[in-house]
Design an enzyme around this catalytic site. Structure first.
Site, short mmCIF file in Angstrom:
data_model
loop_
_atom_site.label_atom_id
_atom_site.label_comp_id
_atom_site.label_asym_id
_atom_site.label_seq_id
_atom_site.Cartn_x
_atom_site.Cartn_y
_atom_site.Cartn_z
N GLU A 1 8.29 1.92 15.33
CA GLU A 1 9.26 2.35 14.33
C GLU A 1 9.39 3.86 14.46
OE1 GLU A 1 7.25 0.23 10.78
OE2 GLU A 1 9.38 -0.33 10.69
N CYS B 1 -3.03 2.03 6.62
CA CYS B 1 -3.31 1.45 7.94
C CYS B 1 -3.91 2.49 8.88
CB CYS B 1 -2.06 0.82 8.52
SG CYS B 1 -0.60 1.86 8.39
N ASN C 1 0.81 -1.23 0.00
CA ASN C 1 0.00 0.00 0.00
C ASN C 1 0.83 1.27 0.00
OD1 ASN C 1 0.75 -0.68 2.64
ND2 ASN C 1 -0.98 0.41 3.52
N GLU D 1 3.62 -4.40 12.51
CA GLU D 1 2.59 -3.37 12.30
C GLU D 1 1.52 -4.02 11.43
OE1 GLU D 1 0.26 -1.30 10.87
OE2 GLU D 1 1.66 0.07 9.84
#
Ligand code: TXE
Length: 474
Positions: free
Chosen positions: A455, A279, A147, A245
């Site tokens: 992150e 996300c 994505n 994630e």
């Protein structure tokens, strides 16, 4: 295109290739090698060979190299962005934003190089003194989705490399080419061979050998929840560190004191960015009573004005979804919401829309039930789902009613309301009067089913190094 291993661009050992489709036409737009276990072994060996010379460079030299990468990425942004739009579907201006975002990420890591420092414990009366070294982990692995492939690759590459690790990265087979172009530009910037290796191929044939490889010390993964669960299980067997994630189902709480039209417009633009395939996209708009009607009225007018088309056409506000699989799951979710009693208003089909391609009309779904089982799952597409909440207490209950916990936002001018809701929201990041902004300076990651580990921010120092203490007595 070819894989990048050591200082070479290569075909896979099997010689087989994977066809990449343009989501706007449904036809082939390129090919990459279909890698396998032997290619992973070769890449891990190259990363091992490159490790010591890379790890022992002064931090500032590694930082300097990342600055050079950022500079060249900016210069080649148009070319990389076009590859990204062609294989992923997003509008070209969004692809450019993403490539520039990747350059900014490398600049952040380059600038943070000096923070990766060792420690010293003076005057330990009975033991002398102590030196606490920060050491890189060794060869790391990164597995990324389709994505936002260039940006997500940059997060993982920047963090691993600046701390002195070497990396084997596996892009998604649904959008691997822009990441290969990124790697090639980094190599031309002077990155030594083997420091970054990119192996293309399927999750089973490349991903599994990477996550089970004994020489790989850490896996950083972004992708679906089921895959994340599998990776965590396999990685545990070889004592790897894992950062996961796994997507989100972000709530956006709109309080009664805001300008409903301005916030509805912001919600529309945010939700349709990247055709809703992000996300941290605001997937559930939870709107308080007083502003609900005005909020929904604005969206009803605007949904028919959304222009859908090929991402290379500058007039397209949204492009196609990335694959037929994603399209059918999004359309299915919209039908189910309609069956549950929500009102569904579809966007307009332009005459110019190509016949083929994975286009999915944007949908405005209002009057959704806060307990809807459909809305408890992530809808990865252009679906603007609006839920009415009586007050902020009800809003927060609805917001937390999902197994995800990645991002959330609160829209209000009252600081005490913002603080109270931010405190109660189950999320790794809470925005106030904005959403989906992820500057590399702040840590990013989720709670609950959205994963574990962080992150960016300064989390990369802990995440990609380990401390070694040397106690010295004279
Ligand atoms: O993800 P996968 P997919 C969500 C979104 C989407 C769903 C599935 O809801 O519809 O996940 O997307 C690699 N060992 N997100 O199918 O399969 C795979 O090759 C090792 C949210 O693309 O998880 C790819 O490189 N690796 C998300 C990567 O994992 C394996 C962004 C992701 O693929 C593997 C994208 C295996 N056994 C989708 N199997 C987010 N966090 O934002 C697959 N892979």
């Amino acid at each position: 295109m070819q894989m990048m291993i050591a200082d070479q661009f290569l075909e896979s050992v099997s010689g087989e290739r994977i066809q990449i489709n343009n989501p706007a036409t449904g036809t082939a737009c390129g090919e990459v090698p279909a890698g396998g276990g032997e290619d992973v072994d070769f890449a891990v060996q190259a990363a091992l060979d490159a490790f010591t010379p890379w790890a022992t460079l002064p931090n500032s030299r590694r930082g300097g190299l990342l600055y050079r990468c950022a500079e060249l990425i900016r210069r080649e942004a148009d070319r990389i962005a076009l590859i990204l739009t062609t294989e992923q579907g997003k509008p070209l201006r969004e692809a450019k934003d993403e490539v520039y975002g990747a350059a900014a990420v490398f600049e952040y890591y380059a600038g943070s190089a000096s923070l990766v420092s060792s420690g010293y414990a003076d005057r330990l009366p009975r033991y002398g003194y102590g030196i606490v070294q920060r050491r890189p982990l060794g060869v790391c692995g990164a597995i990324i989705p389709w994505n936002m492939p260039v940006l997500i690759a940059a997060w993982k590459i920047g963090a691993a490399l600046v701390t002195g690790n070497t990396l084997v990265l596996k892009p998604s087979s649904k959008a691997p080419m822009a990441v290969l172009a990124l790697g090639e530009v980094m190599k031309r910037s002077g990155l030594p061979g083997g420091v970054l290796n990119i192996v293309t191929g399927s999750g089973n044939l490349v991903g599994d050998p990477l996550i089970s490889h004994p020489e790989v010390k850490k896996i950083s993964f972004t992708g679906g929840m089921e895959t994340g669960r599998h990776i965590a299980g396999v990685a545990a067997r070889t004592m790897k560190r894992v950062t996961l994630e796994l997507g989100g189902n972000d709530p956006m709480i709109v309080c009664s004191d805001v300008d409903p039209v301005a916030v509805a417009e912001a919600a529309l633009l945010l939700r349709l960015y990247n055709c809703g395939q992000i996300c941290t996209s605001p997937k559930r708009l939870i709107v308080e009573d007083e502003v609900y009607e005005a909020f929904v009225t604005h969206l009803k007018r605007r949904i028919s004005e959304v222009v859908i088309g090929d991402g290379t056409d500058p007039s397209s506000m949204i492009g196609p979804l990335n694959s037929e699989e994603v399209r059918s799951s999004v359309e299915h979710a919209v039908w189910r919401l309609g069956d549950e009693g929500a009102e569904v208003i579809m966007g307009r089909i332009p005459d110019t829309l190509p016949r083929k391609g994975f286009f999915c009309l944007p949908a405005l779904v209002t009057g959704c039930d806060g307990d809807s089982p459909v809305l408890q799952e992530e809808i990865f597409g252009p679906v603007i789902a609006v839920i009415n909440a009586g007050d902020s207490d009800e809003a927060i209950d609805i917001a937390n009613n999902t197994r995800y916990g990645l991002g959330a936002s609160v829209w209000t001018q009252k600081i005490e309301v913002a603080e109270r809701l931010a405190e109660g929201l189950e999320a790794g990041i809470v925005w106030v009067n904005q959403h989906m902004k992820l500057p590399p300076e702040v840590p990013f990651g989720g709670v609950k089913g959205s994963g574990s580990g962080r992150e960016n921010g300064l989390a990369f120092i802990e995440g990609y190094t380990e401390e070694k203490t040397i106690l010295i007595s004279r």
